[in-house]
Design a protein around this motif. Structure first.
Motif, PDB file in Angstrom:
ATOM      1  N   ASN A   1       1.249  -0.568  -0.031  1.00  0.00           N
ATOM      2  CA  ASN A   1       0.249   0.051  -0.128  1.00  0.00           C
ATOM      3  C   ASN A   1       0.529   0.918  -0.172  1.00  0.00           C
ATOM      4  OD1 ASN A   1       1.027  -0.300   2.550  1.00  0.00           O
ATOM      5  ND2 ASN A   1      -1.295  -0.217   3.729  1.00  0.00           N
ATOM      6  N   LEU A   2       2.183   1.409  -0.362  1.00  0.00           N
ATOM      7  CA  LEU A   2       3.345   1.867  -0.819  1.00  0.00           C
ATOM      8  C   LEU A   2       4.600   2.065  -0.906  1.00  0.00           C
ATOM      9  CD1 LEU A   2       4.580   5.093   0.536  1.00  0.00           C
ATOM     10  CD2 LEU A   2       5.401   3.491   2.449  1.00  0.00           C
ATOM     11  N   ALA A   3       4.789   3.161  -2.925  1.00  0.00           N
ATOM     12  CA  ALA A   3       5.261   2.520  -3.198  1.00  0.00           C
ATOM     13  C   ALA A   3       6.413   3.763  -3.517  1.00  0.00           C
ATOM     14  CB  ALA A   3       4.554   2.100  -4.824  1.00  0.00           C
ATOM     15  N   ILE A   4       8.012   3.713  -3.247  1.00  0.00           N
ATOM     16  CA  ILE A   4       8.579   4.478  -3.526  1.00  0.00           C
ATOM     17  C   ILE A   4       9.507   4.483  -5.107  1.00  0.00           C
ATOM     18  CG2 ILE A   4      10.949   5.548  -2.523  1.00  0.00           C
ATOM     19  CD1 ILE A   4       9.360   4.415   1.006  1.00  0.00           C
ATOM     20  N   ILE A   5       9.676   4.998  -5.537  1.00  0.00           N
ATOM     21  CA  ILE A   5      10.260   5.508  -6.848  1.00  0.00           C
ATOM     22  C   ILE A   5      11.334   6.662  -6.889  1.00  0.00           C
ATOM     23  CG2 ILE A   5       9.960   5.261  -9.370  1.00  0.00           C
ATOM     24  CD1 ILE A   5       6.826   5.303  -9.082  1.00  0.00           C
TER      25      ILE A   5
ATOM     26  N   VAL B   1      13.914   2.214  -9.760  1.00  0.00           N
ATOM     27  CA  VAL B   1      13.409   1.353  -8.731  1.00  0.00           C
ATOM     28  C   VAL B   1      12.515   1.298  -8.052  1.00  0.00           C
ATOM     29  CG1 VAL B   1      14.521   0.738  -6.252  1.00  0.00           C
ATOM     30  CG2 VAL B   1      16.503   0.660  -8.438  1.00  0.00           C
ATOM     31  N   VAL B   2      11.684   0.833  -8.042  1.00  0.00           N
ATOM     32  CA  VAL B   2      10.498   0.598  -7.654  1.00  0.00           C
ATOM     33  C   VAL B   2       9.991  -0.396  -6.675  1.00  0.00           C
ATOM     34  CG1 VAL B   2       8.116   0.291  -7.854  1.00  0.00           C
ATOM     35  CG2 VAL B   2       9.212   1.046 -10.142  1.00  0.00           C
ATOM     36  N   ASP B   3      10.403   0.202  -4.918  1.00  0.00           N
ATOM     37  CA  ASP B   3      10.803  -0.421  -3.652  1.00  0.00           C
ATOM     38  C   ASP B   3       8.496  -0.734  -3.292  1.00  0.00           C
ATOM     39  OD1 ASP B   3      12.771  -1.132  -3.732  1.00  0.00           O
ATOM     40  OD2 ASP B   3      12.966   0.870  -2.436  1.00  0.00           O
ATOM     41  N   PHE B   4       8.065  -1.692  -2.586  1.00  0.00           N
ATOM     42  CA  PHE B   4       6.906  -2.081  -2.802  1.00  0.00           C
ATOM     43  C   PHE B   4       7.080  -2.389  -1.228  1.00  0.00           C
ATOM     44  CE2 PHE B   4       6.732  -2.519  -7.612  1.00  0.00           C
ATOM     45  CZ  PHE B   4       5.857  -2.209  -7.763  1.00  0.00           C
ATOM     46  N   ILE B   5       6.346  -1.368  -0.683  1.00  0.00           N
ATOM     47  CA  ILE B   5       6.289  -2.040   0.707  1.00  0.00           C
ATOM     48  C   ILE B   5       5.029  -2.241   1.790  1.00  0.00           C
ATOM     49  CG2 ILE B   5       6.591  -0.008   2.850  1.00  0.00           C
ATOM     50  CD1 ILE B   5       8.298   1.441   0.905  1.00  0.00           C
ATOM     51  N   ARG B   6       4.226  -2.430   2.749  1.00  0.00           N
ATOM     52  CA  ARG B   6       3.167  -2.744   2.984  1.00  0.00           C
ATOM     53  C   ARG B   6       3.274  -2.019   4.427  1.00  0.00           C
ATOM     54  NH1 ARG B   6       1.788  -8.336   4.605  1.00  0.00           N
ATOM     55  NH2 ARG B   6       1.984  -8.962   2.576  1.00  0.00           N
ATOM     56  N   VAL B   7       2.645  -1.006   4.892  1.00  0.00           N
ATOM     57  CA  VAL B   7       2.750   0.095   5.399  1.00  0.00           C
ATOM     58  C   VAL B   7       1.016  -0.671   6.543  1.00  0.00           C
ATOM     59  CG1 VAL B   7       2.958   2.405   7.230  1.00  0.00           C
ATOM     60  CG2 VAL B   7       2.841   1.909   4.712  1.00  0.00           C
TER      61      VAL B   7
ATOM     62  N   PRO C   1      -1.666   0.411   9.867  1.00  0.00           N
ATOM     63  CA  PRO C   1      -1.908   0.934  10.674  1.00  0.00           C
ATOM     64  C   PRO C   1      -1.398   0.744  12.544  1.00  0.00           C
ATOM     65  CG  PRO C   1      -3.829   0.560   9.893  1.00  0.00           C
ATOM     66  CD  PRO C   1      -2.877  -0.711   9.499  1.00  0.00           C
ATOM     67  N   GLY C   2      -0.555   1.960  12.931  1.00  0.00           N
ATOM     68  CA  GLY C   2      -0.134   1.763  14.367  1.00  0.00           C
ATOM     69  C   GLY C   2       1.582   0.840  14.534  1.00  0.00           C
ATOM     70  N   VAL C   3       1.571   0.761  13.024  1.00  0.00           N
ATOM     71  CA  VAL C   3       3.067  -0.089  12.857  1.00  0.00           C
ATOM     72  C   VAL C   3       4.075   0.745  12.904  1.00  0.00           C
ATOM     73  CG1 VAL C   3       4.673  -1.336  12.247  1.00  0.00           C
ATOM     74  CG2 VAL C   3       1.395  -2.621  13.217  1.00  0.00           C
ATOM     75  N   PRO C   4       4.707   1.212  13.661  1.00  0.00           N
ATOM     76  CA  PRO C   4       6.100   2.954  13.130  1.00  0.00           C
ATOM     77  C   PRO C   4       7.041   2.213  12.472  1.00  0.00           C
ATOM     78  CG  PRO C   4       6.705   1.674  15.668  1.00  0.00           C
ATOM     79  CD  PRO C   4       5.228   1.396  15.178  1.00  0.00           C
ATOM     80  N   LYS C   5       7.192   1.287  11.872  1.00  0.00           N
ATOM     81  CA  LYS C   5       8.308   0.757  11.125  1.00  0.00           C
ATOM     82  C   LYS C   5       7.628  -0.310   9.611  1.00  0.00           C
ATOM     83  CE  LYS C   5      12.643  -1.441  11.107  1.00  0.00           C
ATOM     84  NZ  LYS C   5      13.898  -2.446  12.193  1.00  0.00           N
ATOM     85  N   ALA C   6       8.370  -0.071   8.838  1.00  0.00           N
ATOM     86  CA  ALA C   6       7.340  -0.848   7.390  1.00  0.00           C
ATOM     87  C   ALA C   6       8.992  -1.637   6.725  1.00  0.00           C
ATOM     88  CB  ALA C   6       6.789   0.224   6.796  1.00  0.00           C
ATOM     89  N   LYS C   7       8.295  -2.499   6.243  1.00  0.00           N
ATOM     90  CA  LYS C   7       9.500  -3.606   5.581  1.00  0.00           C
ATOM     91  C   LYS C   7       9.182  -3.039   3.959  1.00  0.00           C
ATOM     92  CE  LYS C   7      11.297  -6.300   9.074  1.00  0.00           C
ATOM     93  NZ  LYS C   7      11.775  -7.672   9.126  1.00  0.00           N
ATOM     94  N   VAL C   8      10.572  -3.267   3.079  1.00  0.00           N
ATOM     95  CA  VAL C   8      10.396  -2.955   2.259  1.00  0.00           C
ATOM     96  C   VAL C   8       9.783  -4.797   0.983  1.00  0.00           C
ATOM     97  CG1 VAL C   8      11.196  -3.621  -0.579  1.00  0.00           C
ATOM     98  CG2 VAL C   8      11.757  -1.565   1.062  1.00  0.00           C
ATOM     99  N   LYS C   9       8.525  -5.183   1.137  1.00  0.00           N
ATOM    100  CA  LYS C   9       8.748  -6.600   0.980  1.00  0.00           C
ATOM    101  C   LYS C   9       8.888  -6.871  -1.076  1.00  0.00           C
ATOM    102  CE  LYS C   9       6.376  -7.065   4.261  1.00  0.00           C
ATOM    103  NZ  LYS C   9       6.648  -8.664   5.156  1.00  0.00           N
TER     104      LYS C   9
ATOM    105  N   PHE D   1       0.838   7.726  -1.187  1.00  0.00           N
ATOM    106  CA  PHE D   1       0.600   7.220   0.280  1.00  0.00           C
ATOM    107  C   PHE D   1      -0.582   6.718   0.766  1.00  0.00           C
ATOM    108  CE2 PHE D   1       3.043  10.889   0.458  1.00  0.00           C
ATOM    109  CZ  PHE D   1       4.064  11.046   1.586  1.00  0.00           C
ATOM    110  N   PRO D   2      -0.217   5.428   1.434  1.00  0.00           N
ATOM    111  CA  PRO D   2      -1.013   4.274   1.979  1.00  0.00           C
ATOM    112  C   PRO D   2      -1.793   5.002   2.962  1.00  0.00           C
ATOM    113  CG  PRO D   2       1.266   4.203   3.039  1.00  0.00           C
ATOM    114  CD  PRO D   2       0.763   5.170   1.617  1.00  0.00           C
ATOM    115  N   PHE D   3      -2.707   4.408   3.360  1.00  0.00           N
ATOM    116  CA  PHE D   3      -4.244   5.405   4.183  1.00  0.00           C
ATOM    117  C   PHE D   3      -3.482   5.874   5.949  1.00  0.00           C
ATOM    118  CE2 PHE D   3      -3.784   0.604   4.832  1.00  0.00           C
ATOM    119  CZ  PHE D   3      -3.027   0.653   6.731  1.00  0.00           C
TER     120      PHE D   3
END
Length: 113
Positions: free
Chosen positions: A25-29, A37-43, A45-53, A104-106
Motif C-alpha cells: 500500500n506504499l510505493a517509492i520510486i 527502482v520501485v520499492d513496494f512496502i506494506r504499511v 496502521p499503528g506500526v511505526p516501522k515498515a519493510k520493503v516487501k 502514500f497509503p491510508f
C-alpha cells in the motif's frame, strides 16, 4: 510463417508462491541515469516501522512501457467501474507539487523535519 510465430512465442512460468502476490500500500520510486527502482512496502496502521516487501529494477525504457500499461489498464478499469477515488491527502500533495514518486497509503503520517 508458422515457424516464425513459434520462434517469437514466450513461455512464462508462474510459480504458486509468486502467484499469491505481495500486498503493498506504499510505493517509492527512485531513479538514476540508467535505471528506475520501485520499492513496494506494506504499511500497517499503528506500526511505526515498515519493510520493503519487493523491489523491482527497470531500465528507463521498460519504466516508460510500464507507465503506459498502467495508464491503459486504469483507463479500462475506470471505464467499467467508474473513477477511482483518491485519498484527499495524496491528491492534495500531488496538486501542490509534492513528490509524485511516493504513493502514500491510508493514514500514514508524513515525515517532518
Amino acid at each position: 510463417m508458422e515457424n516464425n510465430q513459434n520462434q517469437n512465442e514466450l513461455s512464462i512460468e508462474l510459480t504458486e508462491e509468486v502467484a499469491e502476490g505481495i500486498y503493498s500500500n506504499l510505493a517509492i520510486i527512485t531513479h538514476s541515469n540508467t535505471e528506475f527502482v520501485v520499492d513496494f512496502i506494506r504499511v500497517m496502521p499503528g506500526v511505526p516501522k515498515a519493510k520493503v516487501k519487493s523491489r523491482i529494477v527497470l531500465t528507463p525504457e521498460h519504466a516508460k512501457r510500464l507507465l503506459g500499461a498502467l495508464v491503459d489498464n486504469v483507463n479500462r478499469f475506470e471505464a467499467l467501474n467508474g473513477p477511482i477515488k483518491m485519498d484527499v491527502g495524496a491528491a492534495e500533495q500531488s496538486q501542490q507539487g509534492g513528490d509524485p514518486t511516493v504513493a502514500f497509503p491510508f493514514g500514514t503520517p508524513q515525515g517532518q523535519a
